[in-house]
Design a protein around this motif. Structure first.
Motif, PDB file in Angstrom:
ATOM      1  N   LEU A  59      -9.495 -26.948  61.760  1.00 36.14           N
ATOM      2  CA  LEU A  59     -10.805 -26.966  60.902  1.00 36.14           C
ATOM      3  C   LEU A  59     -10.685 -27.462  59.625  1.00 36.14           C
ATOM      4  CD1 LEU A  59     -12.610 -24.093  62.974  1.00 36.14           C
ATOM      5  CD2 LEU A  59     -13.063 -26.526  63.365  1.00 36.14           C
ATOM      6  N   ALA A  60     -11.484 -28.259  59.135  1.00 39.50           N
ATOM      7  CA  ALA A  60     -11.743 -28.851  57.651  1.00 39.50           C
ATOM      8  C   ALA A  60     -12.230 -27.835  56.872  1.00 39.50           C
ATOM      9  CB  ALA A  60     -12.337 -29.925  57.624  1.00 39.50           C
ATOM     10  N   LYS A  61     -13.099 -26.926  57.416  1.00 40.12           N
ATOM     11  CA  LYS A  61     -13.792 -25.780  56.755  1.00 40.12           C
ATOM     12  C   LYS A  61     -14.382 -26.028  55.459  1.00 40.12           C
ATOM     13  CE  LYS A  61     -10.233 -22.390  58.441  1.00 40.12           C
ATOM     14  NZ  LYS A  61      -9.541 -21.239  57.847  1.00 40.12           N
ATOM     15  N   ASP A  62     -14.969 -27.332  55.778  1.00 33.77           N
ATOM     16  CA  ASP A  62     -15.682 -28.163  54.632  1.00 33.77           C
ATOM     17  C   ASP A  62     -17.321 -28.095  54.597  1.00 33.77           C
ATOM     18  OD1 ASP A  62     -16.142 -29.658  56.967  1.00 33.77           O
ATOM     19  OD2 ASP A  62     -15.678 -31.661  56.040  1.00 33.77           O
ATOM     20  N   ASP A  63     -17.798 -27.036  55.476  1.00 30.92           N
ATOM     21  CA  ASP A  63     -19.528 -27.047  55.529  1.00 30.92           C
ATOM     22  C   ASP A  63     -19.766 -26.730  54.138  1.00 30.92           C
ATOM     23  OD1 ASP A  63     -19.199 -27.221  58.168  1.00 30.92           O
ATOM     24  OD2 ASP A  63     -18.994 -25.175  58.699  1.00 30.92           O
ATOM     25  N   HIS A  64     -19.167 -25.952  53.318  1.00 27.10           N
ATOM     26  CA  HIS A  64     -19.726 -25.669  51.785  1.00 27.10           C
ATOM     27  C   HIS A  64     -20.047 -27.375  51.050  1.00 27.10           C
ATOM     28  CE1 HIS A  64     -15.488 -26.588  51.197  1.00 27.10           C
ATOM     29  NE2 HIS A  64     -15.992 -26.899  49.868  1.00 27.10           N
ATOM     30  N   GLN A  65     -19.697 -28.238  51.577  1.00 23.61           N
ATOM     31  CA  GLN A  65     -20.037 -29.474  50.774  1.00 23.61           C
ATOM     32  C   GLN A  65     -21.365 -29.920  50.780  1.00 23.61           C
ATOM     33  OE1 GLN A  65     -17.618 -30.656  49.237  1.00 23.61           O
ATOM     34  NE2 GLN A  65     -15.827 -31.434  50.062  1.00 23.61           N
ATOM     35  N   ASN A  66     -22.088 -29.466  51.828  1.00 21.51           N
ATOM     36  CA  ASN A  66     -23.545 -29.722  51.950  1.00 21.51           C
ATOM     37  C   ASN A  66     -24.275 -29.037  50.755  1.00 21.51           C
ATOM     38  OD1 ASN A  66     -23.388 -29.818  55.678  1.00 21.51           O
ATOM     39  ND2 ASN A  66     -23.859 -31.568  54.173  1.00 21.51           N
ATOM     40  N   ALA A  67     -23.771 -28.073  50.268  1.00 21.84           N
ATOM     41  CA  ALA A  67     -24.538 -27.398  49.202  1.00 21.84           C
ATOM     42  C   ALA A  67     -24.751 -28.284  48.080  1.00 21.84           C
ATOM     43  CB  ALA A  67     -23.652 -26.084  48.750  1.00 21.84           C
ATOM     44  N   HIS A  68     -23.902 -29.003  47.645  1.00 24.79           N
ATOM     45  CA  HIS A  68     -24.139 -29.980  46.433  1.00 24.79           C
ATOM     46  C   HIS A  68     -24.138 -31.381  46.794  1.00 24.79           C
ATOM     47  CE1 HIS A  68     -19.680 -31.352  46.878  1.00 24.79           C
ATOM     48  NE2 HIS A  68     -19.510 -30.081  46.956  1.00 24.79           N
ATOM     49  N   GLU A  69     -23.920 -31.897  48.126  1.00 20.12           N
ATOM     50  CA  GLU A  69     -24.063 -33.189  48.433  1.00 20.12           C
ATOM     51  C   GLU A  69     -24.582 -33.265  50.164  1.00 20.12           C
ATOM     52  OE1 GLU A  69     -25.166 -36.224  49.002  1.00 20.12           O
ATOM     53  OE2 GLU A  69     -23.857 -36.478  47.102  1.00 20.12           O
ATOM     54  N   PRO A  70     -26.012 -33.315  50.229  1.00 16.50           N
ATOM     55  CA  PRO A  70     -26.499 -32.917  51.635  1.00 16.50           C
ATOM     56  C   PRO A  70     -26.000 -34.123  52.374  1.00 16.50           C
ATOM     57  CG  PRO A  70     -28.137 -32.553  49.893  1.00 16.50           C
ATOM     58  CD  PRO A  70     -26.977 -33.172  49.141  1.00 16.50           C
ATOM     59  N   ARG A  71     -25.761 -35.313  52.146  1.00 16.43           N
ATOM     60  CA  ARG A  71     -25.435 -36.392  52.759  1.00 16.43           C
ATOM     61  C   ARG A  71     -23.855 -36.237  53.235  1.00 16.43           C
ATOM     62  NH1 ARG A  71     -25.342 -41.327  50.335  1.00 16.43           N
ATOM     63  NH2 ARG A  71     -24.330 -40.335  48.324  1.00 16.43           N
ATOM     64  N   ALA A  72     -22.983 -35.261  52.683  1.00 19.65           N
ATOM     65  CA  ALA A  72     -21.629 -35.432  53.107  1.00 19.65           C
ATOM     66  C   ALA A  72     -21.323 -35.273  54.555  1.00 19.65           C
ATOM     67  CB  ALA A  72     -20.952 -34.047  52.165  1.00 19.65           C
TER      68      ALA A  72
ATOM     69  N   GLU B 244      -0.322 -27.464  50.612  1.00 19.74           N
ATOM     70  CA  GLU B 244      -0.641 -28.982  50.205  1.00 19.74           C
ATOM     71  C   GLU B 244      -0.786 -29.354  51.749  1.00 19.74           C
ATOM     72  OE1 GLU B 244       1.798 -29.653  45.822  1.00 19.74           O
ATOM     73  OE2 GLU B 244       2.437 -29.941  47.566  1.00 19.74           O
ATOM     74  N   THR B 245      -1.724 -29.050  52.357  1.00 16.15           N
ATOM     75  CA  THR B 245      -1.916 -29.436  53.876  1.00 16.15           C
ATOM     76  C   THR B 245      -3.093 -30.457  54.106  1.00 16.15           C
ATOM     77  OG1 THR B 245      -3.414 -27.640  54.367  1.00 16.15           O
ATOM     78  CG2 THR B 245      -1.224 -27.127  54.518  1.00 16.15           C
ATOM     79  N   ALA B 246      -3.391 -31.176  55.118  1.00 14.56           N
ATOM     80  CA  ALA B 246      -4.277 -31.948  55.509  1.00 14.56           C
ATOM     81  C   ALA B 246      -5.783 -31.300  55.005  1.00 14.56           C
ATOM     82  CB  ALA B 246      -4.288 -32.557  56.944  1.00 14.56           C
ATOM     83  N   VAL B 247      -5.966 -30.102  55.285  1.00 17.43           N
ATOM     84  CA  VAL B 247      -7.166 -29.412  54.999  1.00 17.43           C
ATOM     85  C   VAL B 247      -7.623 -29.664  53.724  1.00 17.43           C
ATOM     86  CG1 VAL B 247      -8.396 -27.267  55.027  1.00 17.43           C
ATOM     87  CG2 VAL B 247      -6.927 -27.874  57.060  1.00 17.43           C
ATOM     88  N   GLN B 248      -6.641 -29.587  52.620  1.00 17.62           N
ATOM     89  CA  GLN B 248      -6.850 -29.417  51.215  1.00 17.62           C
ATOM     90  C   GLN B 248      -7.305 -30.942  50.884  1.00 17.62           C
ATOM     91  OE1 GLN B 248      -4.585 -27.352  52.164  1.00 17.62           O
ATOM     92  NE2 GLN B 248      -5.951 -25.844  51.466  1.00 17.62           N
ATOM     93  N   ALA B 249      -7.236 -32.064  51.489  1.00 17.46           N
ATOM     94  CA  ALA B 249      -7.653 -33.383  51.625  1.00 17.46           C
ATOM     95  C   ALA B 249      -9.372 -33.397  51.466  1.00 17.46           C
ATOM     96  CB  ALA B 249      -7.018 -34.306  52.314  1.00 17.46           C
ATOM     97  N   PHE B 250      -9.814 -32.581  52.233  1.00 20.54           N
ATOM     98  CA  PHE B 250     -11.183 -32.426  52.453  1.00 20.54           C
ATOM     99  C   PHE B 250     -11.838 -31.216  51.718  1.00 20.54           C
ATOM    100  CE2 PHE B 250      -9.239 -35.079  55.487  1.00 20.54           C
ATOM    101  CZ  PHE B 250      -9.803 -36.120  55.597  1.00 20.54           C
ATOM    102  N   ASP B 251     -11.533 -30.694  50.900  1.00 25.74           N
ATOM    103  CA  ASP B 251     -12.121 -29.521  50.387  1.00 25.74           C
ATOM    104  C   ASP B 251     -12.921 -29.752  49.156  1.00 25.74           C
ATOM    105  OD1 ASP B 251     -10.358 -29.527  48.332  1.00 25.74           O
ATOM    106  OD2 ASP B 251      -9.106 -27.814  48.960  1.00 25.74           O
ATOM    107  N   GLY B 252     -13.215 -30.964  48.575  1.00 25.06           N
ATOM    108  CA  GLY B 252     -13.995 -31.121  47.633  1.00 25.06           C
ATOM    109  C   GLY B 252     -13.464 -30.599  46.217  1.00 25.06           C
TER     110      GLY B 252
END
Length: 473
Positions: free
Chosen positions: A358-371, A387-395
């Motif tokens: 899981l990317a665990k990137d749901d928090h991205q919507n808080a500052h960018e609703p279009r994300a 330094e994993t793939a998940v870190q590439a999408f944590d904003g």
């Protein structure tokens, strides 16, 4: 030669003198070799102590690891990824990541016990005090603080109970404590001893029907060629020790068996096979016949697997393995474990890659609703645990994803996938930010692809010869 390199050489010489026998057979036959085998057997038998396992379970977040493993299994199933992931294998991966990221600490040189300063320099090796010996220390490294001049002792503890307390050391301490944790959570684990000065763990995967390599120092899962191909290690003997058997597993860790055999000069091969069988027979003497039959069948399958492995070429992800990552640069250089990559890997980019997480990137919507968010990620490779793939999408610009395959001159890929029930997403903007170090590893050529049918990738955008540290499209 600077002070750090001189110290590293001195410690390396001391370790070889104290821990390793001559590369020639002992005058009385194989006594030194046999003594070392017997000592390793005693090491693994102590892991079966119920009180010691209970002590390990008091610090391992087992319920959390089991919950995360169950979530990972469900994710792999939801994504339709093959082969399926068994809960046991997910638990082993989670335990490995937790041990590296949250529990154990690598020690190059200890911090000053008086002022807390990190600038300490080794002055030699001393015998252990009575208290240190009680923790299984056979020797103690001595350091002087450059700042305040006080002396700090670094006992090399061998008692896994003591290591659960100190939570620090080098590869010997790491493998010792980690193998205990594997046994405590119910994994059928081995302590693996490499005669060229390294130790790690294996566990038996019932789903895969084979033994799987685990290195807690490097947080490496199922990468047995890491040492020969990545580190450039000239292996000789690699033996696995469990409560039930002692097995020569060298073939798992080499693609150069013919050359490696020339370095196996400490013991006659016939004697070694016979002695390992004797040790295994003693360990299994009290077991019921049905369990001995299971172990025998499993060993026969392992022997066949190791023989078949020699006929398989080095894969793309194996060829891209890095040199050793733990330890100071001087220490790794003295040991000759910094790697052999020339940065010109031309292996095709059809890599096995990591499993979906899981990317665990749901928090991205808080500052960018279009994300786009709520998806899962996987990659051709990564440098776990941080330094994993998940870190590439944590904003975040202060974290990163690193794949040594790309860093060594090969091709690399990163995939983000939304759940099957999610609506298709239209991407009209994306951004790439390079990391804060090693500019030679920054991506300068890339292609953005997408799919809607789950099968056919379509090129959407790309960049060539980009040297800026951030690019938005």
């Amino acid at each position: 030669m600077d002070a750090d390199e001189a110290l590293a050489r001195a410690l390396q010489a001391e370790e070889h003198q104290l821990a390793f026998a001559s590369r020639q057979p002992a005058a009385d036959g194989h006594q030194e070799f046999a003594t070392r085998l017997q000592a390793a057997v005693q090491t693994v038998l102590q892991y079966e102590d119920q009180l010691l396992q209970a002590l390990a379970l008091s610090v391992v977040p087992l319920e959390e690891l089991q919950r995360e493993a169950a979530e990972q299994v469900k994710l792999i199933e939801a994504m339709g990824e093959q082969p399926p992931l068994a809960a046991e294998d997910a638990l082993a991966q989670g335990l490995l990541a937790w041990f590296k990221a949250d529990f154990f600490k690598w020690v190059n040189n200890p911090a000053c016990q008086l002022c807390g300063g990190s600038n300490t320099q080794g002055t030699g090796v001393a015998g252990p005090t009575a208290e240190e010996a009680a923790g299984g220390a056979g020797r103690t490294e001595v350091y002087r603080c450059v700042q305040c001049g006080s002396i700090t002792r670094f006992p090399r503890y061998n008692d896994p109970a003591k290591l659960l307390e100190t939570r620090s050391g080098r590869c010997g301490e790491w493998a010792n404590c980690f193998t205990l944790c594997c046994r405590a959570v119910g994994l059928d684990a081995r302590y693996v001893l490499d005669w060229t000065d390294h130790v790690w763990t294996e566990y038996y995967s019932h789903a895969l029907r084979r033994w799987v390599h685990l290195d807690p120092c490097e947080v490496a899962y199922d990468k047995p060629l890491l040492y020969e191909v990545g580190w450039g290690k000239p292996l000789s003997y690699v033996l696995g020790f469990s409560k039930d058997e002692v097995v020569d597993v060298t073939r798992r860790y080499t693609k150069q068996w013919g050359q490696l055999r020339l370095r196996r000069t400490q013991a006659d091969e016939g004697w070694l096979r016979q002695y390992l069988q004797q040790l295994s027979g003693r360990l299994q003497a009290e077991l019921p016949p049905d369990l001995r039959a299971v172990l025998r069948e499993r060993l026969e399958r392992e022997v066949q697997q190791l023989a078949q492995q020699q006929a398989q070429p080095v894969s793309a992800d194996e060829a891209a393995m890095p040199g050793r990552q733990t330890g100071s640069a001087a220490w790794r250089a003295v040991r000759g474990e910094t790697g052999t990559s020339t940065g010109t890997c031309a292996v095709p980019a059809l890599l096995t890659g990591t499993r979906f997480r899981l990317a665990k990137d749901d928090h991205q919507n808080a500052h960018e609703p279009r994300a786009v968010c709520g998806g899962a990620v996987r990659a051709s490779g990564e440098n776990a645990p941080s330094e994993t793939a998940v870190q590439a999408f944590d904003g975040r610009a202060d974290t990163k994803w690193l794949d040594f395959g790309g860093a060594n001159g090969g091709l690399t890929w990163l995939e983000y996938r939304l759940p099957n029930m999610a609506l298709p997403a239209v991407v009209d903007e994306y951004a790439l930010t390079s990391a804060n170090d090693s500019p030679e590893r920054d991506p300068c050529n890339w292609t953005l692809e997408g799919w809607a049918d789950g099968e056919n990738w379509t090129a959407l955008d790309g960049g060539r010869h980009q040297m800026k540290r951030q690019c938005s499209r």
